[in-house]
Design an enzyme around this catalytic site. Structure first.
Site, PDB file in Angstrom:
ATOM      1  CG  ASP A 182     -10.458  -2.068  -2.476  1.00 50.28           C
ATOM      2  OD1 ASP A 182      -9.424  -2.719  -2.702  1.00 50.28           O
ATOM      3  OD2 ASP A 182     -10.805  -1.090  -3.147  1.00 50.28           O
ATOM      4  N   GLY A 255      -4.208  -0.662   2.883  1.00 48.79           N
ATOM      5  CA  GLY A 255      -4.713  -0.091   4.131  1.00 48.79           C
ATOM      6  C   GLY A 255      -6.010  -0.736   4.578  1.00 48.79           C
TER       7      GLY A 255
END
Length: 870
Positions: A182, A255
């Protein structure tokens, strides 16, 4: 003599290029098939709308849910949503999205540049660093000093950020010695944007180091996936005692990492030693995503490698991030289209079909979003997050409309919209979809000229030739303005040539804009002014005997975002400037006087002279009727604009670099009925330059030049040299050119450092009086080694020139007809000259150093006689 089919080529390229020119496109090797730049094909529709419409629907619904105006919030989720709105505003030309993003994040910065809620002591990458990226965008757009102070404070945190033993940023102070995927998105895109904005190239060593360390510590070669986190000291329960990585492959963590890579690549210099390594990480990551993409839905699972295991679910935020990263990587050329475009399109189709729910009132919702997840002790609940499958599926919440999912979906729709149509495989009969998305791949009709018709592809223009003109013109319409007048004299302007009227003109423009638009009238007389900033729905109209005399005082032109010779930078504001406005005009038969080159050089130096009239990222622009004198540099320079009309201008300006009209990365431009008496090129059609052009990746296309006189100037119509990624679909007709300084009536400039594409350039019915004598001048001048020296100038990209058609051109005094200079790697093909008559050139001076030029029914007359040579 009659020249009917002349083809010569240098030995080093001729046979290869000629042989390739004879091959049908279906037999060309992939290098030639995909050297054209982004393929332009019709847009797909998902259920009932293109991807970009779904982005706007969800954005509008989320703004409705949050409330408008926005309440300032300094956290990474709000920043991510704001980033998506800024991009959506650019993609749709809707300024309201940018305004909302400004209020949401920019509203956290007070007048002194202090950021509310910012706590540097916690060394948080997410809530401290990530929002700074929005402030950088706002600073680049406004040059507001408070934003600069704020981003400098944020950048200073990175200097103090704790690091692992090998130099990786800790995710937060409380997560000591830990790198989370992240955190790569929270820190690195801001870090790269800052390095680009403030010219700190050495920072890219550290930026790429962070990406490569994450790869080193979290990549699993067996699955092709990346673990959520890694701990240097192995003291956490979740950390593997041998490797330090966490137990599972959480979708959204990967992601964030994927988005970080593609966003950093936008700014990473092409010659950086780690660029190839970063691209290798991206390729491996993309291969893993394709491998683990759900076959039935096209989406990705919460825990990527566990499929339909009980409790696992298809998760929206990670899926949206993957779609964005894959589609953007294809659009930017980081990944090959043929392998990854389908995966991106399938993913977006699955999001719309399975996870978008629309209420009865039209409100759009995005479902199945993981609320939040992390590793180690949860500071809010005190529970311990062990990173196992059970944690991700049973100890986290599934929610709707979380900003992490909404932002990803909006960004994904923007990039999928750029892909064009992608042929999707039939869905399995057991697919989870209840209604299959409608995917339109039909070619646009070419028989009806309509402003609503899709853009013609380069291949369609090459096939249609001049018959494409009606369809292009149908997209070009002059803006209209309400019948309301705002004379600048009503706001204090005086026509005495000495009173500073800058503020009066500004007040009139603001009042006109707030009233819904109209005409700001400059009456007869001379008005002294500094920089003018146009706003939407405003026509700045000069009466017949009006003169706007621009003062050359640097304080009157605060720095703004411009594009200087194909490279974005912040610099002195142009005398007339508009930024992201719609429906603007500068009209009337009055005169604008820029003060002249010498005065500007004395103030700012030669390299910071502004171009005169610059609409930047604007839509529906009209510049009509003016007389223009003494420009600081280029006269008319629309940048990133759509639907531009430049007509009936009388340009008389002979300062250095005084190009007449230079559309730059623009779409649908009409230059009509103008007279160019200039100190440089009359018309120079441009886009980006070198690496920055590849980063921006916006071509110039659909440009029409007609009914104009090139009285004096170096190039009649020039394409390049700034031509990255492409200049295409240019039509020139019914013009007259003659000048003692005319280097060429049609000139093409490119090089291996540009690597641009110039294609589909047409000229007909043009009268040329004379071309200047000199070894570097010719009627048709192709300089594909422009500002390039092999072995000394950086760049080995392939410059391409193809599909040039010149017909019904006459030249009364043309000492040399063609000069073609090109490096060995250039592609020069399908250059046709037909039905033309030229007086003066010696046939032995027809030069060709690469590629193929065909002459058909071309008459060469010696200067002393009108009889064609035998």
């Amino acid at each position: 003599m009659k020249l009917r089919a002349l083809s010569r080529a240098a030995a080093n390229v001729a046979l290869v290029l000629f042989a390739l020119a004879l091959l049908p496109s279906c037999l060309l090797p992939p290098f030639f098939m995909f050297s054209q730049g982004p393929v332009q094909i019709p847009k797909m529709e998902f259920n009932d709308a293109p991807a970009i419409v779904w982005s706007t629907r969800l954005a509008d619904s989320q703004i409705k849910r949050l409330g408008n105006p926005a309440k300032p919030r300094w956290d990474y989720t709000s920043a991510f949503f704001a980033t998506s709105l800024l991009e959506l505003g650019l993609a749709t030309n809707k300024l309201d999205y940018g305004d909302y993003a400004t209020a949401l994040i920019g509203g956290c910065v007070d007048a002194n540049g202090t950021i509310t809620s910012y706590k540097p002591g916690g060394h948080s990458l997410d809530d401290n660093i990530a929002p700074g990226r929005v402030l950088l965008v706002l600073y680049n757009r406004t040059h507001d000093a408070r934003y600069q102070k704020a981003v400098q404070l944020i950048r200073a945190q990175l200097n103090e950020q704790p690091r692992t033993s090998d130099g990786g940023f800790w995710h937060k102070q409380v997560y000591a010695n830990q790198m989370w995927l992240d955190g790569l998105y929270m820190g690195e895109p801001f870090y790269a944007d800052y390095a680009k904005t403030f010219n700190e190239p050495a920072d890219f060593d550290d930026i790429t180091k962070q990406i490569l360390l994450a790869d080193q510590h979290t990549y699993d070669a067996k699955t092709g996936l990346f673990y959520h986190g890694w701990e240097d000291t192995r003291v956490q329960t979740w950390a593997d005692k041998a490797t330090g990585h966490s137990p599972s492959f959480w979708g959204r963590a990967e992601g964030w990492y994927a988005m970080a890579i593609v966003d950093v690549l936008d700014n990473l210099p092409a010659n950086h030693p780690n660029r190839a390594k970063v691209l290798d990480v991206l390729h491996r990551l993309a291969d893993g995503l394709v491998r683990w993409q759900d076959e039935k839905s096209g989406l990705w699972w919460q825990v990527l490698d566990q499929g339909s295991r009980e409790g696992n679910y298809l998760e929206a935020s990670g899926s949206g991030m993957f779609v964005y990263a894959l589609a953007k990587a294809v659009n930017q050329g980081y990944l090959p289209r043929e392998k990854y475009a389908v995966a991106a399109a399938r993913g977006f189709a699955g999001l719309v079909r399975d996870l978008i729910k629309t209420d009865a009132d039209g409100t759009v919702n995005l479902t199945q979003i993981c609320d939040t997840a992390g590793l180690g002790k949860n500071g809010n609940s005190g529970s311990y997050r062990d990173g196992t499958f059970d944690y991700y599926v049973h100890q986290t919440k599934m929610v709707s409309n979380d900003l992490k999912g909404v932002g990803a979906f909006i960004l994904a729709g923007i990039e999928v919209n750029k892909l064009g149509a992608v042929a999707l495989p039939p869905e399995p009969a057991t697919a989870t979809a209840t209604t299959a998305p409608s995917v339109s791949t039909a070619a646009p009709a070419s028989s009806v000229a309509s402003a609503d018709a899709p853009d013609l592809t380069p291949a369609e223009v090459a096939k249609l030739g001049w018959d494409a003109l009606p369809q292009i013109l149908a997209h070009i319409k002059a803006p209209t303005f309400p019948d309301k007048n705002f004379p600048i004299t009503d706001y204090g302007a005086k026509a005495d040539g000495t009173t500073d009227c800058t503020d009066a003109i500004r007040q009139a423009i603001v009042a006109c804009n707030k009233a819904g638009g109209g005409h700001v009238i400059v009456p007869d007389g001379t008005f002294l002014t500094g920089g003018i900033r146009l706003l939407s729905n405003v026509d700045l109209h000069l009466s017949d005997k009006a003169v706007l005399q621009f003062v050359v005082d640097l304080s009157e032109y605060p720095k703004v975002l411009v594009r200087h010779e194909g490279v974005e930078r912040t610099d002195v504001a142009p005398p007339i400037y508009a930024f992201e406005q719609e429906n603007i005009g500068v009209t009337g038969k009055g005169t604008i006087d820029g003060g002249g080159e010498n005065n500007w050089v004395a103030q700012v130096g030669s390299n910071s002279r502004p171009n005169f009239v610059v609409p930047f990222r604007c839509k529906n622009v009209l510049i009509d009727g003016l007389t223009i004198h003494n420009s600081p540099m280029w006269e008319i320079n629309p940048v990133y604009c759509t639907n531009v009309i430049v007509r009936n201008l009388d340009i008389n300006s002979h300062q250095a670099n005084n190009d007449g009209c230079d559309p730059d990365s623009c779409k649908y431009v009409l230059i009509d009925g103008c007279t160019f008496d200039t100190g440089d090129d009359c018309i120079a059609i441009k886009c980006g330059k070198d690496d920055d052009g590849r980063r921006v990746n916006i071509p110039t296309e659909f440009v029409i030049v007609r009914n104009s006189t090139m009285k004096a100037g170096h190039g009649g119509v020039t394409l390049g040299s700034e031509c990255t990624p492409a200049i295409r679909n240019v039509f020139v007709e019914n013009c007259k050119m003659s000048s003692p300084q005319l280097n060429a009536f049609f000139r093409f400039k490119d090089s291996p450092s540009r690597g641009g594409i110039i294609e589909n350039a047409y000229m007909r019915n043009v009268e040329v009086g004379s071309v200047a004598r000199g070894n570097s001048n010719a009627g048709i001048l192709i300089q594909y080694n422009y500002q390039y020296t092999a072995g000394r100038t950086a760049g080995d990209y392939t410059p391409i020139l193809r599909n040039v058609n010149i017909s019904n051109v006459t030249g009364a005094d043309i000492p040399r007809l063609v000069i073609l200079q090109a490096p060995a790697n250039a592609v020069i093909e399908n250059i046709q000259v037909k039905d033309c008559t030229f007086t003066g050139p010696n046939p032995s001076e027809l030069e060709q150093n690469a590629g193929k030029i065909t002459f058909t029914n071309v008459t060469i007359k010696p200067t002393a006689t009108a009889t064609p040579a035998p």
